[in-house]
Design an enzyme around this catalytic site. Structure first.
Site, PDB file in Angstrom:
ATOM      1  N   GLY A   9       0.845  -1.201   0.000  1.00 22.87           N
ATOM      2  CA  GLY A   9       0.000   0.000   0.000  1.00 22.87           C
ATOM      3  C   GLY A   9       0.874   1.243   0.000  1.00 22.87           C
ATOM      4  O   GLY A   9       0.547   2.261   0.609  1.00 22.87           O
ATOM      5  N   GLY A  12      -0.471   4.914  -1.368  1.00 25.12           N
ATOM      6  CA  GLY A  12      -1.581   5.620  -0.742  1.00 25.12           C
ATOM      7  C   GLY A  12      -1.116   6.883  -0.031  1.00 25.12           C
ATOM      8  O   GLY A  12       0.053   7.270  -0.104  1.00 25.12           O
ATOM      9  N   TYR A 143     -15.421  -0.465   8.460  1.00 20.19           N
ATOM     10  CA  TYR A 143     -13.993  -0.177   8.641  1.00 20.19           C
ATOM     11  C   TYR A 143     -13.592  -0.359  10.110  1.00 20.19           C
ATOM     12  O   TYR A 143     -12.594  -1.011  10.425  1.00 20.19           O
ATOM     13  CB  TYR A 143     -13.749   1.267   8.184  1.00 20.19           C
TER      14      TYR A 143
END
Ligand code: SER
Length: 319
Positions: A9, A12, A143
């Protein structure tokens, strides 16, 4: 350092700046960036990059073998607002990626893991002001549920299998280099772009919604500090509360007005208001400050100054 660092990631909002800082600290070739898509030019050109889908455990293992990776920072995740629109996809991405990494650490393929949690682990029944490290956690978002579950698994893998996993509950992170994607705290970034472009901003959170926030440089410092801290100082193996600032859209707008006097804000709360309403207003992070000497550097006015200067420079570069 014995082996290399892998960031999953890496393209990001946080991954980009974390990768660049780690490359600066440890050397470009020591830090392997990976993501499902390519990142900005600086990131792509400063060191190794591998295309990785964070749910693909086999591919992650191949890359770890190829580069002799010993530390992983798992920054891939679907954030709060986007996750509400794709619950199962969010759950699969957020949980599968974590299990791949925890299992590789359990099998001693890697030595150390960083995995970020979030203020989203808290919910409507959590004490809102100065939320303690240990408290009621009944998150009401996809989330938040994935991050809370992840915290329990980190603790479990540490206690049962000796996995050296380190984690902190990020507040809203404010930055200008890479845009965030799909968070509830993103208004605190959009506002700077609109203030410079149009001198007006319509906030999707109501004026008095107070949330914990932090400037990117502080978040990167915290992340690297916790990974460099001696093992015995890390006494929390679920995830640490972490805090710097707390402000409302109205307070942020006032701080921007000090720099841009004719800036105007209005409010049109949407579905993200409901999410924000369940999160803490401020966080007690004394345990992080005590255990591994966490300290933040940026206050509200310095964040505003840095953001306006950074976004302005970006606009100028694009012309
Ligand atoms: N900034 C994140 C979000 O808004 C919180 O971790 O989803």
């Amino acid at each position: 350092m014995a082996g290399k660092i892998l960031i999953i990631g890496a393209c990001g909002q946080i991954g980009t700046e974390l990768t660049l800082k780690l490359r600066e600290n440890y050397g470009n070739e020591q830090v392997v960036a990976s993501d499902i898509r390519e990142g900005n030019e600086e990131l792509m050109q400063s060191g190794p990059f591998e295309t990785i889908d964070a749910t693909d455990g086999r591919l992650i293992e191949t890359v770890i073998d190829k580069y002799k990776v010993s530390e992983v920072y798992l920054m891939a995740a679907m954030l709060s607002a986007t996750a509400e629109k794709a619950p199962m996809k969010a759950w699969n991405l957020n949980m599968d990626s974590l299990f791949h990494i925890l299992n590789l650490a359990k099998d001693k393929k890697i030595k150390k893991v960083f995995w970020p949690s979030s203020i989203a682990v808290f919910g409507p029944t959590t004490p809102k002001e100065q939320t303690p490290q240990t408290t009621i956690m009944e998150p009401s978002t996809v989330y938040g549920i994935s991050k809370q579950t992840g915290e329990r698994w980190c603790k479990y893998y540490h206690d049962k299998y000796g996995v050296d996993v380190r984690s902190m509950r990020y507040p809203g992170i404010i930055s200008y280099k890479t845009l965030p994607g799909g968070g509830t705290t993103d208004y605190a970034i959009e506002i700077f772009h609109e203030a410079l472009k149009n001198k007006t901003y319509t906030s999707f959170l109501s004026e008095n919604t107070s949330l914990p926030m932090m400037y990117m440089n502080d978040a990167i410092k915290a992340t690297i500090d916790i990974m460099e801290a001696p093992t015995e100082t890390i006494r929390v193996r679920s995830s640490y509360n972490l805090s710097a600032l707390s402000f409302t859209p109205k307070i942020l707008a006032e701080a921007i007005k000090k720099e841009i006097p004719d800036f105007k804000i209005d409010y049109a709360p949407d579905f993200r208001q409901e999410i924000a309403g369940t999160w803490p207003s401020s966080i007690d992070d004394s345990q992080a400050r005590e255990d591994w000497r966490w300290e933040h550097d940026f206050d509200l006015q310095s964040v505003v100054k840095e953001m306006l200067a950074g976004v302005k420079a970006q606009f100028a570069a694009k012309i």
